[in-house]
Enzyme design. Structure first.
Site, PDB file in Angstrom:
ATOM      1  N   HIS A 111       0.831  -1.195   0.000  1.00 11.72           N
ATOM      2  CA  HIS A 111       0.000   0.000   0.000  1.00 11.72           C
ATOM      3  C   HIS A 111       0.880   1.266   0.000  1.00 11.72           C
ATOM      4  O   HIS A 111       0.726   2.146  -0.856  1.00 11.72           O
ATOM      5  CB  HIS A 111      -0.906  -0.024   1.237  1.00 11.72           C
ATOM      6  N   GLU A 112       1.812   1.322   0.919  1.00 12.77           N
ATOM      7  CA  GLU A 112       2.686   2.506   0.994  1.00 12.77           C
ATOM      8  C   GLU A 112       3.581   2.597  -0.240  1.00 12.77           C
ATOM      9  O   GLU A 112       3.866   3.697  -0.728  1.00 12.77           O
ATOM     10  CB  GLU A 112       3.530   2.486   2.279  1.00 12.77           C
ATOM     11  N   HIS A 126       1.752   4.466  -2.851  1.00 10.45           N
ATOM     12  CA  HIS A 126       1.845   5.914  -2.616  1.00 10.45           C
ATOM     13  C   HIS A 126       3.226   6.426  -3.036  1.00 10.45           C
ATOM     14  O   HIS A 126       3.354   7.476  -3.665  1.00 10.45           O
ATOM     15  CB  HIS A 126       1.658   6.218  -1.124  1.00 10.45           C
ATOM     16  N   GLU A 143      -4.709   7.748  -3.232  1.00  8.34           N
ATOM     17  CA  GLU A 143      -5.178   6.471  -2.700  1.00  8.34           C
ATOM     18  C   GLU A 143      -5.448   5.464  -3.814  1.00  8.34           C
ATOM     19  O   GLU A 143      -5.313   4.259  -3.609  1.00  8.34           O
ATOM     20  CB  GLU A 143      -6.431   6.724  -1.849  1.00  8.34           C
TER      21      GLU A 143
END
Lengths: 510, 510
Positions: free
Chosen positions: A267-268, A271, A297
């Site tokens: 997830h990070e 980003h 997101e």
């Protein structure tokens, strides 16, 4: 000719000044990163003051009359190049918004959220919401004042939503969430009638050191540029950046659950890949910044869910996991892993939720914030509201505050209006992913070989490189041919869970 | 009464403004700490810009006319309390000095030293001074300009010396160094006629991880407050602080040499204990800052040499080292260790030098800087000057730039005039240590039990707590009854090496 030279020199002034302001903003971000990773505890008091001073400085320099005049002057110049016009037009909006807030207010808010972050940490340690209550009350009061200063139509929460997602309103979100809920409920109902997936292979002992090494390999194989980034441990996973050449992520490791670290890391990473793809030559200018939080997101979700929770990814990475965890995964298959990480079940913790029930975690927070900022819910009543709605939407009983309304860091940071962008991000991710599949030939095959270069290049060219040039909806239309449409997410989810839970196709009504 | 209230309110304004400026200065220090510990390499360019912006901001805010007027106004107020008067008088001097430098110059210097630091790192990697040369040339040029702007009598180097050690001059240093050289030479001659100490026990393999753990225990046992500090690894050991509640040190580990890490850690600990002992309620104000660099260095030297290279310390810590390194130290004694870490021999690297030859490393740099800033030595000729003087003063042949003129980070930081404070620090340390022995009963016995609380309390009360209230010489007189006197260092050294090298007492002529 003289006029053109003049415009060029004015623009140069604007760029220099905005980059100086960015230097101060990014410096504050370094101090915040340090605060959440390495700062010794006794440093907290002065650190809060230092961050507040930088925030106040950046704000007062951004809203000083000479800079506003410069931006206004440039916004009338027709001989400015295209990128310049776009930057100026976005800066004009930004200064108008920021000028509504006095610098002293910005300072006070900054100091208060630093103290409130520490109170939240204490409250979590003591598992007692009441420890957080006084500071949270102060923060909410300030955010209400902020909404009043910024101005809004129909609902004060709109002013806060607009800060994270320009143009976002209670009306639009109510509409999106209400359209999303019915097909989501139907799908969840069908799943609930099927035999449950066995995810016991995820809940073994996975030593911290091995998880850390696996995560570093994961990041490298998934194209994170470690010359321009790094990973550290923190209480709460986050991504931050101090330019597109220094983009950092954090992770946390639960030795009883490998997927927690794995999917938070991917997830990070999503980003971070976005931030690393922003144009470095637009450092500090609007075109060097991300489009919106929902688009941000969409990038983290796309990598976490559409890629990372997909079968091709599992095929390529399960052998790597078997290498790091031979005892735990010996004799298991990629498909068993794939099913386990896609188990759908109502749960207490948002960041550990499956892709479907996740939206209800967001909806609960959205409804809560709307009432809080709207003045129909008081801070004291948050735990009751929270627990009641977890029962209502997810059918789960919240056992304590830590696993309830103390689980997220956001409110301690003063981030009200942030959560809805998580759901929007998932919707955009599914929609972008569909376009990517068409544009990038054999995406599944490439993913199964851990070759992400074409997908990343497509994201870079279609999304990252534009910075803030387009807002969420413009970008979505450019990339997918239409605005946000929940159909893509539902089709994606329908196909995925039909395979995993083996239920009959009934068609989805949306 | 009205006048008094007015003074109090003006002083309040002064404190607030100076603390805001400190917030910015300390923020720059956080960015520098990060640059030398964790920053990914690609972040270097924008980071240099960010630090430059903060430096420029702090400088321009400190020298703005309204602040200067405020300080001048307060310096005439007789109804200001004592601490206030002292702060104002020091600030008046500081603003007068700083106002001589334009903010644009401060920015340019900051950017240049960031680039020069990177060039120095590259040059070390390539073991080639020529890689560093162009940037070093720029830095030296700027430092000469700085000396001209600050103004000086008789020698431009005086202007730079004065920045680190107020009142320090070429004349004073020439005098001190020339008085020091003869007794030092005599002592070294006597030592050279004695059988050499065996230090082979230090040159074994000491695994990095074990050294790290030992260093952490060392810090804890020696009263470093780890709630208000931390240790990290860096290319070059240093101490930095962002308030007296967040004081950090770094270390580097050589697996072939335990004493390298050990004494560099105790050295930085000494600096850190000083910073942790500065009064937190004077944050950002002169009385919250260290007295001078030589006094700072007296603290690091006192702990590193007078304590850490003393027999009582070795008695208490050798068993700890045996615990961490049982194979390496089994069957060896504390006395063997004590002798080994006090071996006197001319060497190439300043930070690894014994307490006696150390001064010659400093003298060489001092002579070099004096010629460089005075314009009688050009940057290109540094390696030749360096190598020639290492031969002349220490009788050693410099094999390459890395072990020669590229060994220290200081010039890349623009720190010219810094090195002499190292020797002054050793002299002050010996003088303070003598007073401490009188004031703290049974200091050796306490040290042998690793009980440093009385010594630390004495340093806190006599030195740390005063901040910048006294300059180096005033402080020295208050603490020891006289100004700097090389006799204390020579007596300390004479006694120590007479024991270790077992030569006859001939008396020392100083």
């Amino acid at each position: 000719m003289e006029h053109a030279a003049n415009t060029a020199s004015l623009y140069e002034q604007y760029v220099t000044e905005l980059q100086r302001i960015a230097d101060v903003r990014y410096s504050a971000a370094v101090l915040q990163w340090d605060q959440e990773t390495y700062m010794p505890p006794a440093g907290a008091g002065f650190r809060a003051q230092q961050i507040a001073t930088l925030s106040e400085l950046a704000h007062s320099r951004f809203t000083q009359p000479s800079f506003i005049n410069l931006v206004n002057e440039l916004s009338d110049r027709k001989d400015l190049h295209d990128a310049g016009q776009k930057n100026i037009s976005l800066s004009k909006y930004d200064v108008e918004q920021q000028a509504k807030l006095p610098s002293a207010f910005v300072r006070r808010l900054s100091e208060t959220v630093s103290r409130s972050f520490n109170a939240w940490m204490d409250a979590r340690r003591q598992n007692d919401f009441r420890v957080f209550l006084p500071l949270l009350g102060e923060v909410v009061e300030l955010k209400k004042q902020e909404a009043d200063m910024l101005g809004y139509e129909s609902h004060p929460y709109n002013a806060l939503l607009n800060e994270y997602e320009r143009g976002s309103t209670v009306e639009l979100l109510d509409n999106t969430f209400s359209r999303l809920q019915e097909p989501l409920r139907n799908l969840l109902d069908r799943i609930s009638r099927c035999p449950q997936v066995d995810d016991s292979l995820l809940h073994q002992h996975f030593p911290e050191q091995d998880q850390w090494q696996f995560s570093m390999q994961l990041l490298e194989k998934m194209n994170y540029d470690l010359q321009a980034g790094r990973q550290d441990k923190a209480e709460h996973p986050f991504t931050t950046n101090f330019s597109s050449r220094d983009v950092r992520i954090t992770t946390r490791i639960d030795e009883q659950d490998l997927s927690n670290m794995t999917y938070s890391t991917i997830h990070e990473l999503g980003h971070a890949l976005y931030e690393q793809g922003l144009p470095a030559d637009q450092y500090g200018l609007p075109l060097g910044e991300y489009a919106s939080l929902s688009i941000h997101e969409s990038q983290s979700r796309l990598w976490e869910n559409n890629i990372g929770r997909g079968m091709p990814w599992c095929q390529s990475f399960f052998p790597v996991m078997q290498h790091f965890f031979p005892k735990q995964f010996g004799g298991r298959s990629a498909e068993q892993y794939y099913r386990a990480v896609n188990k759908v079940t109502p749960s207490l913790i948002r960041t550990e939720a499956d892709e479907l029930t996740y939206h209800f975690h967001v909806i609960i927070r959205y409804e809560l914030e709307k009432s809080l900022i709207g003045g129909t819910l008081s801070v004291e009543d948050i735990p009751a509201f929270w627990n009641e709605n977890y029962q209502k939407y997810l059918g789960v009983t919240v056992p304590d505050d830590r696993r309830g309304c103390l689980q997220d860091v956001h409110w301690s940071h003063g981030s009200f209006g942030y959560f809805p962008t998580y759901s929007l991000g998932s919707l955009y991710a599914a929609q972008f992913f569909e376009s990517a599949k068409t544009a990038v030939g054999q995406l599944d095959e490439k993913t199964a070989k851990a070759d992400y270069s074409d997908l990343l290049q497509w994201l870079r060219q279609n999304i990252h490189i534009h910075g803030r040039r387009f807002n969420s909806e413009e970008l979505c239309k450019n990339v997918t041919g239409e605005g946000i449409n929940i159909r893509y997410f539902m089709q994606y989810a329908e196909a995925k869970y039909r395979f995993i839970y083996a239920f009959q196709t009934e068609g989805i009504a949306i």
